[in-house]
Design a protein around this motif. Sequence first.
Motif, PDB file in Angstrom:
ATOM      1  N   ARG B   3       0.839  -1.183   0.000  1.00 16.12           N
ATOM      2  CA  ARG B   3       0.000   0.000   0.000  1.00 16.12           C
ATOM      3  C   ARG B   3       0.883   1.245   0.000  1.00 16.12           C
ATOM      4  N   THR B   4       0.537   2.219  -0.831  1.00 18.61           N
ATOM      5  CA  THR B   4       1.353   3.429  -0.874  1.00 18.61           C
ATOM      6  C   THR B   4       0.632   4.629  -0.271  1.00 18.61           C
ATOM      7  N   THR B   5      -0.729   4.554  -0.178  1.00 23.47           N
ATOM      8  CA  THR B   5      -1.477   5.650   0.444  1.00 23.47           C
ATOM      9  C   THR B   5      -2.503   5.052   1.394  1.00 23.47           C
ATOM     10  N   GLY B   6      -3.097   5.930   2.215  1.00 20.37           N
ATOM     11  CA  GLY B   6      -4.146   5.483   3.111  1.00 20.37           C
ATOM     12  C   GLY B   6      -5.386   5.102   2.324  1.00 20.37           C
ATOM     13  N   PRO B   7      -6.327   4.362   2.955  1.00 17.66           N
ATOM     14  CA  PRO B   7      -7.505   3.888   2.236  1.00 17.66           C
ATOM     15  C   PRO B   7      -8.400   5.023   1.737  1.00 17.66           C
ATOM     16  N   GLU B   8      -8.391   6.211   2.398  1.00 19.69           N
ATOM     17  CA  GLU B   8      -9.265   7.316   1.981  1.00 19.69           C
ATOM     18  C   GLU B   8      -8.857   7.820   0.601  1.00 19.69           C
ATOM     19  N   ILE B   9      -7.567   7.999   0.407  1.00 23.14           N
ATOM     20  CA  ILE B   9      -7.089   8.484  -0.889  1.00 23.14           C
ATOM     21  C   ILE B   9      -7.303   7.414  -1.950  1.00 23.14           C
TER      22      ILE B   9
END
Lengths: 379, 200
Positions: B3-9
């Motif tokens: 994963r490179t970003t949080g789930p919101e993005i």
Amino acid sequence: MASSSFVVTRLTLTDFRNYAALRLDPGPGLVALTGANGAGKTNLIEAVSLLAAGRGLRGALFEDLARQGATRGWAIAAEVASPEGETRLGTQWMPEGDGSSQTRQVVVDGMPQKSPGILSHHMKVIWLTPAMDRLFAGPASDRRRFLDRLVTANDAEHGARVLVFEKLMRERNLLLEDMRPDGVWLSGLEAQMAEAAAAIAAARLHAVQALQNHIKFLLKGSAFPASILSLQGDLEDRLKAMPAVQAEDEYRRLLLESRGLDKAAGRTLSGPHRSDLLVTHEPKSMAAALCSTGEQKALLIGLILAQASSVKEESGAAPVLLLDEVAAHLDRKRRAGLFETLKSLGAQSFMTGTDEALFNGLGKDADFLHVEAGIVTRQ
Amino acid sequence: MRRTTGPEIERLIQVLAKLPGLGPRSARRAALHLIKNREKLLVPLTTAMEDARDKVTICSDCGNVDTSDPCTLCRDPRRDRSIICVVEEVGDLWALERAGAWNGLYHVLGGTLSAVEGIRPEDLSIARLVERAGHEGVKEVVLAVNATVEGQTTAHYIIDRLKDLNVATSKLAHGVPVGGELDYLDEGTLTQAMRARRPF
């Protein structure tokens, strides 16, 4: 330089079938491609066949045309001379999504084109492959496809008309599956089907008539037997006897009346999708399907030559001919006759064969190419 | 997958990628652009979308989208209420409005008949059209559907359903586009244009 026929003056292949990179400048007349089985002779003429719209002479899926191990698809570039001058044609396919896309890009003189259909303005090509040997004895659908390709050669809109008809018919078949099909909807589909069907049949009749004339003139006294062509079908039979408007009306009524039967059968039982091209060996007055294998081949070559002649008359330039494994089945006299007719047509003709001796009678003007494992050398 | 970003993005990118014209790559760029321009873009966009969610409705007369029902066009007293133009989608209505070519009412079908896609007459706003066409004062129904197999099938269907009413029916002409050159037209269009020729 303008030419009196369509001529591929340069062919460049990238990752196409067994060719990683190939550049070839074929001669303008007869071109003999020899080599062992699996060397890539047919692949080479298949590439030329893709300079026309469609899926080429093998009807292959585009993803299957890429060289094994190639990851970026395939490309074919060609320079084509015609009476209009020189044109650069290019077509390529790249794997997108799951890699099974059936659309390819087409570029004409450096400009990307919306659809491959445009190719028919710049290049005419006709082919004969061993897969067509059973044309007369095989299913009617093969003959219909052969016929429709013949029509499309001189009438670029024909393919679209056939597709429209098939789409309407699929809709009608689906609707008929309903418990209580919507009659108004069906009538709308049937009206459009009748209109398309009449146009399809008229174009077919016109093309068959033209071909018959060319058979008469071109094959008279040649090594190939003339054939008598006859189109059989609901619309075609009517069009021979009555005006198009009336034929269209009658077919629409036929569709209306046969809804019950069609529903029971699960398909549309009458229409241009059921027509057949009947071919008779003229000198023997015998149905082509009953002739010997050799005679059937000779009839077929005669048809292809007549078609080339018809395209030459309509478009003002002889088409490129792709004759796969054609010489092997002919006796020496017919082989010589074939070479002679091709020369008189002035068509650039690619012929493949395993044995060089088959092309002995070609003469010194011909281009002799040897194919071995994806490499082409001039003899 | 790492994963490179949080789930919101990630969720924002996934939703954006579903918009027409945007793929995964352009969706990532759009998301990044929105995040970077929080005050200038992200906040106004959020408000605009919330407004749209709360207020946009479908006109129960014509099927147009608007923030009022009946829609602005149906309520406009300057429009000719005796003529109705039938289109497939709201986008077609907008195209005709941009052209300023029509001063009557509209009727949006919401698609075309297609057995293969399972779109049947009852899935389209056809019954409502028949009802509207039967209203007193309606003189003509213009079919402005696409010149596709589906569009023409739908046109045939509608014309049949309207045939017992006392309204004239017509359809858009097919032919030479404005500024078009004959040489470049396909044979089908040329044939249609020739058939539909009219006195000069």
